[in-house]
Enzyme design. Structure first.
Site: not given
Ligand code: GLC
Length: 696
Positions: A249
């Site tokens: 993440d």
């Molecule tokens: C975030 C989310 C994830 C997302 C990523 C990119 O913090 O938890 O679901 O795909 O960032 O935006």
């Protein structure tokens, strides 16, 4: 002659899914060959993103023109492409309420196509963290509180989307609380992990061929998921056979250089922090890692680039974005996801006729309410509010909008009032630790978990004021999860749950209210009578004990009847189920049920099959969903519905043997139309591989 309807047809759901059927040995050989031509720097470039911010809405990772290696171009999200404008579909929990896997495949196809048209090749979706408690901030982004239902919907989405782009089910694993997601630890025993929190991920990997997985911010039993070798290697690769890559993440999704690499987290996103070349070289020099650790991670990234022939992935014409077909699909999904929860005799559907004087009340009636403003946000070039949808549909009745601060005593002169109320991005959503206050213009909002399940006081007061003045009241709820309704439910004549219904939601709501569409949604989350009937919920918690019970499983175990149970939804017609037959069929059971539309309009219902385990020698939940099918029937029509249940679905995870076990005990099948309405039952008993039907 009645038709036969089957629950889930893998061949149909996964038609064109490029994540299935790869020649592993040939791909692995090509990866090996390519690695042999790469320098250490080139391998390091494959295992992290390019930069913190998106480039035209896409997050890049890896790639090397000199070697003909394409980059990954990643983009969110579960309800549409989060770059530029795109078709804003209803949120995932709304699609979960449709219980329509064929429809969800079409949503995946559409979103995958739009992402590909925007130059993306990895769609950061679906979100499949279980709705352990309805207060979770990102409830709207997932499909369900039930693992089996979740797995079916997610597999269907991937089956569609992977016709065009790679997908990345997220967040692996047990990301079930938002406010403390970066630090908290989800604590559970291995049985709970394998039986409750992993099966839907496993189905995405093994059945749907998910091309990648996103690891989650949180810890599992005190180990950050992005550096947990048990999750990322033992479970994902050794037990499940996953061949794709794991990306972290964003930002705090990677917590270390050495541990994350050795655990099996392949690509740090969105940029090289822990994976900066100098940090990796320090770790190499210190002997904490070897070059082969870097090579393994790079190989996982290259594997999908070669397996998918990413250099030649078709880029559809930009005209597919928000095309008429996708807009029409968005409306169809919204219509099929609306759940009719209450309908006093003859309230709905309303007839558009002279003399009907309808008040549409509330600020949300005239507002765009697409869902949270976190990473799943989609910007739509057009939207239709409930008020606009009603005004567009209704030709003969009189429609008047009353804002919340209007003098509502005038309602006594109206036939009925429709209140559009509920939640917005201000009450729930992905937790974005931004100091930015919520304003209408802000792209981001703090979001976060809900610490209680009631409507905001202003909305409960609005309902009280309307029901005190209007002859009859209909409530249309918008939101991403269960809402406590008990303090005003008796005062209203009808209640619909519309979720965050996407760009066409206003039209869908209007068409349901006036009977153009017969509502057919069913709840993918239990609505409790009171939050006190659910497990303790502390949105500041840093250590959360997880077990086998949540949602309808918890309510059953604690003998609390839900206000509206999992799988519940009313219709403008009525359905019956009878004539249950169960037979052994290969490595499982085939359940056959006759379903009849006994009412006078066409409609659809969700037939559900649960299993309980009488006389089990281990703790088992009272019952759990093991199959479902959406059944669409004309008035008076009947169909034979086939619900396959494999023996593997009936196992429990035995920590002693560290594996799933099919227990010698009774298996009680319960079939019906919601978790609390299961009129058809039958029991089979297993004794040392011998199955015997029990005469009831
Ligand atoms: C975030 C989310 C994830 C997302 C990523 C990119 O913090 O938890 O679901 O795909 O960032 O935006």
């Amino acid at each position: 002659m009645s038709r036969t309807i089957r629950a889930f047809e893998p061949a149909e759901i996964h038609a064109g899914n490029r994540g299935l059927g790869n020649d592993h040995d040939s791909v692995a050989g090509a990866v090996e060959k390519l690695l042999g031509r790469m320098s250490l720097e080139q391998k390091i470039h494959e295992i992290h993103g390019w930069q913190p911010s998106a480039i035209e809405g896409l997050y890049y990772a890896g790639g090397d023109e000199s070697l003909g290696i394409p980059s990954f171009r990643m983009v969110d999200g579960p309800r549409g492409a989060r770059t530029g404008t795109a078709t804003a579909f209803p949120v995932a929990i709304a699609r979960g309420a449709s219980f329509d896997v064929a429809l969800e495949r079409r949503v995946g196809l559409a979103i995958g196509l739009e992402v590909a048209a925007k130059g993306g090749n990895v769609l950061l979706a679906p979100t499949i963290n279980l709705l352990r408690h309805p207060g979770w901030g990102r409830a709207q982004e997932t499909y369900s509180e039930d693992s089996f239902h979740m797995g079916a919907m997610a597999s269907a989405f991937i089956g569609g989307a992977q016709n065009h782009v790679l997908t990345s089910p997220k967040h692996f694993a047990a990301n079930n609380l938002e406010n403390t997601r970066f630090e908290m630890s989800a604590n559970m025993d291995l049985r709970t992990l394998h039986e409750v929190y992993l099966p839907h991920f496993r189905r995405c990997v093994q059945e749907a061929g998910a091309a990648s997985i996103m690891s989650s911010y949180n810890q599992l039993n005190g180990i950050y998921c992005s550096e947990d070798p048990y999750l990322l290697t033992e479970v994902l690769r050794t037990r499940w056979g996953f061949k794709g890559f794991v990306e972290s993440d964003w930002f705090l999704g990677t917590r270390s250089t050495t541990e994350s690499l050795r655990a099996g987290m392949d690509i740090e996103m969105p940029a090289a922090y822990r994976r900066a070349a100098e940090k990796l070289k320090d770790a190499l020099e210190a002997g904490e890692i070897g070059e082969q650790d870097i090579e393994i991670a790079a190989a996982h990234a290259l594997y999908q680039k070669i397996a998918w022939d990413l250099n030649n992935l078709p880029v559809p014409d930009a005209g597919v974005v928000e095309c008429a077909e996708h807009v029409s699909l968005a409306r169809e999904v919204a219509e099929k996801s609306i759940v009719l929860l209450k309908n006093s005799p003859a309230m709905l559907p309303m007839a558009d006729q002279p003399g009907l004087k309808l008040a549409v009340v509330g600020n949300l009636a005239d507002m765009v309410n697409l869902g949270d403003r976190g990473s799943s946000m989609v910007t739509s070039s057009e939207t239709t509010s409930p008020l606009a949808g009603i005004r567009e549909l209704v030709q003969q009745a009189e429609v008047v909008h009353l804002a919340e601060d209007a003098d509502l005593s005038v309602l006594s002169e109206f036939t009925a009032a429709v209140i559009v109320t509920g939640l917005t991005y201000k009450e729930e959503g992905e937790f974005i630790p931004t100091a930015q206050i919520e304003t209408e213009q802000s792209e981001l909002a703090r979001g976060g978990d809900r610490s209680d399940l009631k409507l905001p006081d202003s909305q409960r007061d609005l309902i009280r004021r309307v029901t005190a003045a209007a002859p009859r009241t209909i409530v249309v709820l918008e939101g991403g999860s269960a809402i406590e309704v008990d303090d005003w439910l008796d005062d209203v004549d009808a209640l619909l749950m519309a979720w965050y219904p996407g760009r066409e939601g206003g039209r869908a709501i209007a068409r349901v209210l006036f009977g153009e569409v017969n509502p057919s949604g069913a709840l993918p989350v239990s609505f409790p009578r009171s939050a006190s009937h659910l497990m303790d919920w502390d949105v500041t918690a840093l250590d959360v004990q997880h077990d086998l019970l949540h949602g309808y499983r918890y309510l059953d175990q604690h003998q609390h009847a839900a206000r509206f149970p999992f799988g519940f939804g009313l219709s403008y017609t009525s359905f019956k189920a009878d004539d249950l037959h169960i037979e052994r069929n290969g490595s499982g059971f085939l359940l056959r049920v006759r379903v009849i539309n006994a009412g006078d309009v066409a409609g659809a219902c969700i037939l559900q099959a649960y299993v309980g385990y009488p006389d089990s020698a281990v703790d088992r939940v009272p019952k759990e969903l093991k199959q479902f099918a959406r059944v669409e029937l004309d008035s008076g029509e009947s169909a034979s519905v086939e619900l396959p249940i494999d023996d593997s679905q009936l196992c429990y995870f035995d920590t002693g043997s560290d594996d799933f076990v099919l227990e010698n005990c009774g298996y009680r099948f319960l079939i019906g139309f919601s978790a609390d309405n299961l009129p058809l039952t039958a029991q089979w008993n297993l004794t040392d591989a011998d199955w015997q039907a029990q005469d009831d």
